[in-house]
Design a protein around this motif. Sequence first.
Motif, mmCIF file in Angstrom:
data_model
loop_
_atom_site.group_PDB
_atom_site.id
_atom_site.type_symbol
_atom_site.label_atom_id
_atom_site.label_comp_id
_atom_site.label_asym_id
_atom_site.label_seq_id
_atom_site.Cartn_x
_atom_site.Cartn_y
_atom_site.Cartn_z
ATOM 1 N N ALA A 124 0.838 -1.202 0.000
ATOM 2 C CA ALA A 124 0.000 0.000 0.000
ATOM 3 C C ALA A 124 0.877 1.257 0.000
ATOM 4 C CB ALA A 124 -0.924 -0.003 1.216
ATOM 5 N N GLU A 127 2.022 2.184 -3.443
ATOM 6 C CA GLU A 127 1.031 2.902 -4.242
ATOM 7 C C GLU A 127 1.068 4.408 -3.960
ATOM 8 O OE1 GLU A 127 -0.683 1.462 -6.594
ATOM 9 O OE2 GLU A 127 0.171 -0.499 -6.084
ATOM 10 N N ARG A 128 1.557 4.768 -2.759
ATOM 11 C CA ARG A 128 1.578 6.184 -2.381
ATOM 12 C C ARG A 128 2.907 6.855 -2.682
ATOM 13 N NH1 ARG A 128 -1.069 3.853 2.156
ATOM 14 N NH2 ARG A 128 0.830 3.988 3.410
ATOM 15 N N ARG A 131 5.669 9.648 -7.836
ATOM 16 C CA ARG A 131 5.922 9.110 -9.168
ATOM 17 C C ARG A 131 7.245 9.645 -9.694
ATOM 18 N NH1 ARG A 131 2.853 5.407 -7.536
ATOM 19 N NH2 ARG A 131 0.621 5.788 -7.639
ATOM 20 N N ASP A 153 2.443 0.319 -14.607
ATOM 21 C CA ASP A 153 1.371 -0.099 -13.707
ATOM 22 C C ASP A 153 1.538 0.517 -12.323
ATOM 23 O OD1 ASP A 153 0.200 -1.593 -15.673
ATOM 24 O OD2 ASP A 153 0.940 -3.537 -14.948
ATOM 25 N N LEU A 154 2.791 0.767 -11.926
ATOM 26 C CA LEU A 154 3.063 1.385 -10.635
ATOM 27 C C LEU A 154 2.860 2.902 -10.670
ATOM 28 C CD1 LEU A 154 6.257 -0.584 -9.502
ATOM 29 C CD2 LEU A 154 3.961 -0.723 -8.507
ATOM 30 N N GLY A 155 2.557 3.421 -11.855
ATOM 31 C CA GLY A 155 2.296 4.848 -11.976
ATOM 32 C C GLY A 155 3.468 5.688 -12.405
ATOM 33 N N LYS A 239 8.652 -4.926 -7.773
ATOM 34 C CA LYS A 239 7.924 -3.903 -7.028
ATOM 35 C C LYS A 239 8.607 -3.614 -5.693
ATOM 36 C CE LYS A 239 3.195 -4.615 -8.749
ATOM 37 N NZ LYS A 239 1.811 -4.938 -8.343
#
Length: 255
Positions: A124, A127-128, A131, A153-155, A239
Amino acid sequence: MSLGEQLAPHLPFLRRYARALTGSQREGDAFVRRTLEMIVADPDGFPRDIDPRLGLYAALIDQWEAEREREEAAGHEDRLGRIAPRSRQALLLTAMEGFTAEDAGWLMHCERGEVEELAAEAFAEIERLARTEVLIIEDEPMIAMDLESLVRDLGHDVTDIAVTRDEAVASARTRRPGLVLADIRLADDSSGLDAVQDMLRDFTVPVIFITAFPERLLTGERPEPAFLITKPFQRSTVKAAIAQALFFGQATFAA
């Protein structure tokens, strides 16, 4: 077989874990050295009823937790900020080092369910993450495409996919990336290591190396990667490595 012979095959990967925890080859390798010194000083204290790899990681993690407690007791908040939280430890143990949740729980002195919760918390956090722009240095098209898909996909954005040292360096100088994913052996027999060293002379950037022969870059005998992924890789491993590299925001070759 002696204890040293049992532990030797696992040392390169213990270095990988320690470097990923600290974000630094120097600090990670120092943790490994202290762990080995402790084992040598008291070989009878090393558990013989479990897998040697598990015992080796347990010894390092116990040292890690002891250092965290000392820093907390001394009020060194600045240093604590550089210590990876337990969520990231759980993620590295399972996603990068390949331990089961049960074994990771044994290493971290908690239950399997807590390990799974901590790893989920770490994902989680990924995701934060802020970028960034990523340069991929990879000459195998399918692997390059997989990495590009994962990164997007990870932004994150992909600045370029380079297949040679010269291409990589030229691309980095034109559009400086915030992260580099680099293969070791490139299309024209040039080296991703050399490409990264060229870049680091101009600017600092976190780098993750991807190789089929990780033990060759985890000897502790020369400047080596702090973040390294083994081919063939799992997407969760990439990741985890990206999250940890961006967490520290350091160059791969740490003095």
